[in-house]
Scaffold this motif. Structure first.
Motif, PDB file in Angstrom:
ATOM      1  N   GLY A  95      98.708  54.550  21.840  1.00 26.63           N
ATOM      2  CA  GLY A  95      97.617  53.886  20.991  1.00 26.63           C
ATOM      3  C   GLY A  95      97.429  54.406  19.568  1.00 26.63           C
ATOM      4  N   ALA A  96      96.418  53.949  18.808  1.00 28.61           N
ATOM      5  CA  ALA A  96      96.182  54.438  17.662  1.00 28.61           C
ATOM      6  C   ALA A  96      95.424  55.699  17.586  1.00 28.61           C
ATOM      7  CB  ALA A  96      95.298  53.320  16.842  1.00 28.61           C
ATOM      8  N   GLU A  97      95.619  56.319  16.379  1.00 30.62           N
ATOM      9  CA  GLU A  97      94.916  57.563  16.371  1.00 30.62           C
ATOM     10  C   GLU A  97      94.978  58.618  17.241  1.00 30.62           C
ATOM     11  OE1 GLU A  97      91.197  55.629  15.934  1.00 30.62           O
ATOM     12  OE2 GLU A  97      91.394  55.488  13.521  1.00 30.62           O
ATOM     13  N   GLY A  98      96.244  59.026  17.790  1.00 28.90           N
ATOM     14  CA  GLY A  98      96.398  60.038  18.918  1.00 28.90           C
ATOM     15  C   GLY A  98      96.056  59.480  20.219  1.00 28.90           C
ATOM     16  N   GLN A  99      95.665  58.329  20.453  1.00 31.75           N
ATOM     17  CA  GLN A  99      95.166  57.771  21.557  1.00 31.75           C
ATOM     18  C   GLN A  99      96.376  57.331  22.711  1.00 31.75           C
ATOM     19  OE1 GLN A  99      92.507  54.432  20.575  1.00 31.75           O
ATOM     20  NE2 GLN A  99      90.585  56.141  20.036  1.00 31.75           N
ATOM     21  N   LYS A 100      96.077  57.339  23.906  1.00 26.87           N
ATOM     22  CA  LYS A 100      97.120  57.041  24.794  1.00 26.87           C
ATOM     23  C   LYS A 100      96.483  55.642  25.529  1.00 26.87           C
ATOM     24  CE  LYS A 100      99.228  61.304  25.672  1.00 26.87           C
ATOM     25  NZ  LYS A 100      99.632  62.307  26.733  1.00 26.87           N
ATOM     26  N   ILE A 101      97.394  54.821  25.761  1.00 23.80           N
ATOM     27  CA  ILE A 101      96.748  53.560  26.906  1.00 23.80           C
ATOM     28  C   ILE A 101      97.540  53.678  28.063  1.00 23.80           C
ATOM     29  CG2 ILE A 101      96.666  51.117  26.617  1.00 23.80           C
ATOM     30  CD1 ILE A 101      97.102  51.441  23.750  1.00 23.80           C
ATOM     31  N   SER A 102      96.728  53.531  29.094  1.00 21.17           N
ATOM     32  CA  SER A 102      97.270  53.576  30.363  1.00 21.17           C
ATOM     33  C   SER A 102      97.128  52.160  31.289  1.00 21.17           C
ATOM     34  CB  SER A 102      96.433  54.777  31.352  1.00 21.17           C
ATOM     35  OG  SER A 102      96.897  55.921  30.652  1.00 21.17           O
ATOM     36  N   ARG A 103      97.863  51.739  31.852  1.00 21.20           N
ATOM     37  CA  ARG A 103      97.919  50.516  32.704  1.00 21.20           C
ATOM     38  C   ARG A 103      97.460  51.097  34.175  1.00 21.20           C
ATOM     39  NH1 ARG A 103      97.605  45.558  29.841  1.00 21.20           N
ATOM     40  NH2 ARG A 103      97.766  46.323  27.612  1.00 21.20           N
ATOM     41  N   VAL A 104      96.504  50.387  34.514  1.00 23.26           N
ATOM     42  CA  VAL A 104      96.169  51.153  35.814  1.00 23.26           C
ATOM     43  C   VAL A 104      95.955  49.946  37.050  1.00 23.26           C
ATOM     44  CG1 VAL A 104      94.398  52.432  37.340  1.00 23.26           C
ATOM     45  CG2 VAL A 104      94.852  52.887  34.995  1.00 23.26           C
ATOM     46  N   GLN A 105      96.650  50.024  38.010  1.00 20.16           N
ATOM     47  CA  GLN A 105      96.171  48.847  38.963  1.00 20.16           C
ATOM     48  C   GLN A 105      95.470  49.139  40.041  1.00 20.16           C
ATOM     49  OE1 GLN A 105     100.326  49.041  40.548  1.00 20.16           O
ATOM     50  NE2 GLN A 105     101.298  47.707  38.963  1.00 20.16           N
ATOM     51  N   HIS A 106      94.569  48.081  40.520  1.00 22.57           N
ATOM     52  CA  HIS A 106      93.657  48.501  41.534  1.00 22.57           C
ATOM     53  C   HIS A 106      94.091  48.415  42.930  1.00 22.57           C
ATOM     54  CE1 HIS A 106      90.111  46.971  38.478  1.00 22.57           C
ATOM     55  NE2 HIS A 106      90.522  48.157  38.481  1.00 22.57           N
ATOM     56  N   THR A 107      94.071  49.229  43.779  1.00 26.15           N
ATOM     57  CA  THR A 107      94.541  49.292  45.076  1.00 26.15           C
ATOM     58  C   THR A 107      93.267  48.972  46.129  1.00 26.15           C
ATOM     59  OG1 THR A 107      94.487  51.490  45.479  1.00 26.15           O
ATOM     60  CG2 THR A 107      96.590  50.350  44.731  1.00 26.15           C
ATOM     61  N   TYR A 108      93.629  48.368  47.273  1.00 23.32           N
ATOM     62  CA  TYR A 108      92.231  48.020  48.274  1.00 23.32           C
ATOM     63  C   TYR A 108      93.310  48.609  49.588  1.00 23.32           C
ATOM     64  CZ  TYR A 108      89.512  45.932  51.910  1.00 23.32           C
ATOM     65  OH  TYR A 108      88.652  45.988  52.961  1.00 23.32           O
ATOM     66  N   GLN A 109      92.746  49.628  50.375  1.00 21.36           N
ATOM     67  CA  GLN A 109      93.469  50.135  51.653  1.00 21.36           C
ATOM     68  C   GLN A 109      95.010  50.295  51.379  1.00 21.36           C
ATOM     69  OE1 GLN A 109      91.356  51.016  53.949  1.00 21.36           O
ATOM     70  NE2 GLN A 109      90.939  49.295  55.063  1.00 21.36           N
ATOM     71  N   GLY A 110      95.212  50.968  50.169  1.00 18.67           N
ATOM     72  CA  GLY A 110      96.518  51.552  49.795  1.00 18.67           C
ATOM     73  C   GLY A 110      97.450  50.292  49.164  1.00 18.67           C
ATOM     74  N   LEU A 111      96.977  49.058  49.138  1.00 10.79           N
ATOM     75  CA  LEU A 111      97.754  47.933  48.755  1.00 10.79           C
ATOM     76  C   LEU A 111      97.362  47.538  47.359  1.00 10.79           C
ATOM     77  CD1 LEU A 111      97.508  45.885  51.934  1.00 10.79           C
ATOM     78  CD2 LEU A 111      99.684  46.882  51.222  1.00 10.79           C
ATOM     79  N   ARG A 112      98.440  47.243  46.488  1.00 13.40           N
ATOM     80  CA  ARG A 112      97.889  46.712  45.288  1.00 13.40           C
ATOM     81  C   ARG A 112      97.280  45.268  45.246  1.00 13.40           C
ATOM     82  NH1 ARG A 112     100.730  43.863  40.506  1.00 13.40           N
ATOM     83  NH2 ARG A 112     102.496  43.699  41.602  1.00 13.40           N
ATOM     84  N   VAL A 113      96.125  45.031  44.517  1.00 12.30           N
ATOM     85  CA  VAL A 113      95.557  43.854  44.565  1.00 12.30           C
ATOM     86  C   VAL A 113      96.338  43.219  43.226  1.00 12.30           C
ATOM     87  CG1 VAL A 113      93.551  42.638  44.348  1.00 12.30           C
ATOM     88  CG2 VAL A 113      93.487  44.804  45.517  1.00 12.30           C
ATOM     89  N   PHE A 114      97.022  41.883  43.482  1.00 13.99           N
ATOM     90  CA  PHE A 114      97.758  41.424  42.453  1.00 13.99           C
ATOM     91  C   PHE A 114      96.861  40.833  41.426  1.00 13.99           C
ATOM     92  CE2 PHE A 114      99.626  37.609  40.628  1.00 13.99           C
ATOM     93  CZ  PHE A 114     100.986  37.951  40.363  1.00 13.99           C
ATOM     94  N   GLY A 115      97.164  41.339  40.229  1.00 16.58           N
ATOM     95  CA  GLY A 115      96.123  40.717  39.019  1.00 16.58           C
ATOM     96  C   GLY A 115      95.041  41.535  38.970  1.00 16.58           C
ATOM     97  N   SER A 116      94.722  42.704  39.703  1.00 16.02           N
ATOM     98  CA  SER A 116      93.502  43.087  39.343  1.00 16.02           C
ATOM     99  C   SER A 116      93.795  44.529  39.021  1.00 16.02           C
ATOM    100  CB  SER A 116      93.006  43.348  40.792  1.00 16.02           C
ATOM    101  OG  SER A 116      91.482  44.170  40.534  1.00 16.02           O
ATOM    102  N   GLU A 117      93.428  45.034  37.460  1.00 13.70           N
ATOM    103  CA  GLU A 117      93.889  46.006  36.853  1.00 13.70           C
ATOM    104  C   GLU A 117      92.767  46.489  35.694  1.00 13.70           C
ATOM    105  OE1 GLU A 117      97.226  44.148  34.351  1.00 13.70           O
ATOM    106  OE2 GLU A 117      97.428  43.926  36.536  1.00 13.70           O
ATOM    107  N   ALA A 118      92.950  47.512  35.035  1.00 12.49           N
ATOM    108  CA  ALA A 118      92.328  47.884  33.934  1.00 12.49           C
ATOM    109  C   ALA A 118      93.513  48.696  32.964  1.00 12.49           C
ATOM    110  CB  ALA A 118      91.482  49.196  34.346  1.00 12.49           C
ATOM    111  N   VAL A 119      92.965  48.377  31.507  1.00 14.46           N
ATOM    112  CA  VAL A 119      93.626  48.900  30.535  1.00 14.46           C
ATOM    113  C   VAL A 119      92.686  49.971  30.035  1.00 14.46           C
ATOM    114  CG1 VAL A 119      95.054  48.497  28.534  1.00 14.46           C
ATOM    115  CG2 VAL A 119      94.472  46.702  30.190  1.00 14.46           C
ATOM    116  N   VAL A 120      93.136  51.144  30.151  1.00  8.25           N
ATOM    117  CA  VAL A 120      92.303  52.424  29.900  1.00  8.25           C
ATOM    118  C   VAL A 120      92.632  53.134  28.655  1.00  8.25           C
ATOM    119  CG1 VAL A 120      91.199  54.499  30.596  1.00  8.25           C
ATOM    120  CG2 VAL A 120      91.700  52.523  32.222  1.00  8.25           C
ATOM    121  N   VAL A 121      91.818  53.239  27.291  1.00  7.52           N
ATOM    122  CA  VAL A 121      92.288  53.972  26.424  1.00  7.52           C
ATOM    123  C   VAL A 121      91.703  55.306  26.418  1.00  7.52           C
ATOM    124  CG1 VAL A 121      92.173  54.222  23.837  1.00  7.52           C
ATOM    125  CG2 VAL A 121      92.620  51.765  24.989  1.00  7.52           C
TER     126      VAL A 121
END
Length: 606
Positions: A76-102
């Motif tokens: 990311g900018a200015e020393g930051q990092k960007i993480s792509r985080v998937q949401h899971t339910y009962q251990g299964l990835r939920v398609f299209g459910s996610e967060a972009v975390v800076v």
């Protein structure tokens, strides 16, 4: 307050803080980042879990059923990092459910953009689909089909009517939870005529959750890639959804290019031979640097990129369309010259203007293979090898290595490394649009000499692929997409039914307006009937600012299921962060999206 609201509030507070202070300068993205350590990953997941548990009282199920999975990281900018985080339910990835975390250098969460489609989520206004459907029962989370059975179902569907089709890559299947989503009107738009609906008049509602396999098949028929993604119900074998997945281009040598005259090439030398291998742009990869290889008519079925181009002289090509003879003589080298110049300029545009290094932001080298198959009328990016293949052209095209086509295809690699927009519906249109935007910005930068830290406002033609077309008709027009006879100029409820190359049209037009402005004359190609405020001709902010805003939204805010309405909100946030909440740039974003029927128009004088 659920997770979506918690993270959104955090993002809002960060935006408000930046708006009250001086606007950020258009800082560049940082250098490559190392993969997070186990401790760093655990710390981030713990922070997310704390926010999730804070909202558990509004959910119908308990917090332990929800978790997260780190999918990707980039700078990311200015020393930051960007993480792509998937949401899971009962251990299964939920398609299209996610967060972009800076996160900042200390690991604290600075902002987040969230699409929450897990059972219990209730935040359609902020980018998620309203979770009104019942959560799956435990028995419904046990598959009746094996992964191989699901793959067989998908292959049978793709092969229907195409008996002579072969695998290029072996198919894979992932078990996940698939939200079946429908579009619903907002209460305020309940009685609006269909033709008058704006993108902000509708939102997505989860109708049900299906246990499903996400099957990726990559096959070839008659020299043409047949790439599909298929969602197969893991309990019934029904195909729930399917879409096409093909994303369709330090010595100084002299290249005689087909479309750009004489160009400089950053070659390397080994044992008195020069090679089209650039070790100054990108590291690692298959060849140890950015490379152009000779596929020498390698079949699309079992493609071999071949060896890196080598020559006793550091002067390459004859500048002419390939005539079908040797792929390594002067005439055969011209395709490689086209590709090398395009690859160098794509890398330099993103690095020098945005600070984004190579496709993944981590400076991992890629390569382009030219002379794939024979008389091949296509060029495409393949995320499996994170590389590009270019055909020589045939019935419809000349060699497909024009600067905008290469910038387009390489931009698919950037999307894959960041938002990874699903290649279907509105998100697929945005995926294609980013590549069209990237191609035009690379063209503008290259035509101006390929140096400097800004995108010039002139140099590109705002048309995709005109140079490669034998009849001189471009593939797409950004000023008015409908000029191609298939694309559309504005959002409507039928947009998601279009091929992604045509549903990209409205966002392409938005970007043109954002950069160049519009025209009040109804007879002009740059006129929009949706701009009804003063002045009717909106003012553009220039290509450089427009690209910075767009890229910030793509890399730090878009998730894989972002649609047009959400894109507007995220691009506006990016403009506010870079230039201020009340800035002319933020105002221009609102007007540019209003011009394609996404949001309401506003007056410029404020």
């Amino acid at each position: 307050m659920n997770l979506h609201t918690s993270l959104l509030l955090l993002s809002t507070l960060a935006t408000a803080a930046s708006a009250s202070a001086q606007p950020l300068s258009p800082t560049m993205m940082g250098g490559p980042v190392a993969p997070p350590s186990a401790q760093e990953s655990a710390s981030l997941l713990a922070r997310l879990a704390t926010l999730d548990q804070a909202g558990a009282t509004t959910r119908t199920l308990t917090a332990p059923q929800y978790s997260f999975r780190l999918a990707a990281h980039h700078p990311g900018a200015e020393g930051q990092k960007i993480s792509r985080v998937q949401h899971t339910y009962q251990g299964l990835r939920v398609f299209g459910s996610e967060a972009v975390v800076v996160t900042d250098p200390a690991g604290a969460i600075v902002s987040a953009s969230v699409t929450d489609r897990r059972p219990g989520a209730q935040s359609p206004a902020a980018g998620g689909a309203e979770g009104t459907a019942a959560a799956p029962a435990p028995a419904d989370l046990k598959p009746k089909l094996s992964p191989q059975q699901a793959i067989t179902v998908a292959i049978r569907s793709v092969r229907e009517g195409m008996p002579k089709i072969e695998h290029r890559w072996q198919p894979v299947a992932e078990l996940l939870l698939y939200p079946v989503v429908a579009t619903a009107r907002t209460a305020a738009a309940a009685t609006k005529p269909e033709a008058e609906l704006n993108a902000l008049d509708v939102h997505e509602v989860v109708q049900r959750y299906a246990l499903a396999y996400y099957v990726k098949t990559r096959m070839v028929k008659d020299q043409q890639p047949v790439y599909h993604d298929t969602i197969v119900d893991a309990r019934t074998g029904e195909i729930i959804a399917q879409w096409q997945a093909l994303q369709t281009a330090t010595e100084t040598g002299t290249g005689n290019s087909q479309y750009n005259g004489v160009v400089a090439l950053s070659t390397s030398q080994n044992d008195k031979r020069f090679r089209m291998l650039d070790t100054t742009r990108g590291k690692g990869g298959r060849f140890g640097g950015m490379a152009i290889t000779n596929a020498d008519h390698s079949s699309m079925v079992n493609p071999d990129p071949g060896d890196v181009y080598a020559h006793t002289s550091n002067t390459w090509g004859d500048g002419q369309q390939y005539t079908g003879g040797s792929t390594s003589d002067a005439n055969g080298q011209t395709a490689a010259v086209n590709a090398f110049w395009g690859l160098m300029n794509t890398y330099d545009t993103n690095r020098n203007v945005l600070g984004w290094q190579s496709l993944d932001g981590n400076n991992t080298a890629t390569h382009i293979a030219v002379h794939i198959d024979r008389e091949y009328d296509n060029a495409f990016y393949d995320d499996r090898c994170k590389c590009m293949f270019i055909g020589d052209g045939g019935t419809y095209f000349y060699n497909l290595g024009s600067i905008d086509v290469i910038g387009h295809e390489m931009s698919h690699g950037v999307t894959a490394a960041t938002a990874d927009l699903v290649y279907s519906g509105e998100s697929g249109g945005l995926n294609e649009s980013h590549s069209d935007i990237g191609g035009e910005m690379v063209e503008a930068y290259a035509r101006a000499g390929g140096t400097g830290a800004a995108i010039p406002d002139k140099g590109n033609d705002w048309m995709v692929g005109q140079e490669i077309s034998r009849d001189k008709k471009p593939l797409r027009y950004m000023i008015k997409p409908s000029l191609d006879g298939k694309s559309v100029d504005a959002w409507s409820t039928s947009l998601r039914q279009l091929d992604v190359h045509y549903s990209s049209g409205p966002n392409n037009r938005m970007f043109y307006f954002l950069a160049q402005g519009s025209n009040a004359d109804p007879a002009s190609d740059a006129h929009s009937k949706y701009l009804v405020k003063s002045p009717q001709a909106m003012t553009g902010i220039g290509s450089d600012k427009a690209y910075r805003i767009w890229f910030r939204a793509l890399s730090t805010k878009f998730t894989s299921s972002t649609n047009y309405a959400v894109a507007r909100a995220r691009v506006l946030e990016a403009a506010q962060e870079l230039y201020g909440a009340g800035s002319k740039e933020a105002l221009a974003v609102q007007r540019a999206y209003a011009a394609i029927n996404v949001g309401a128009d506003i007056d410029e004088a404020r």
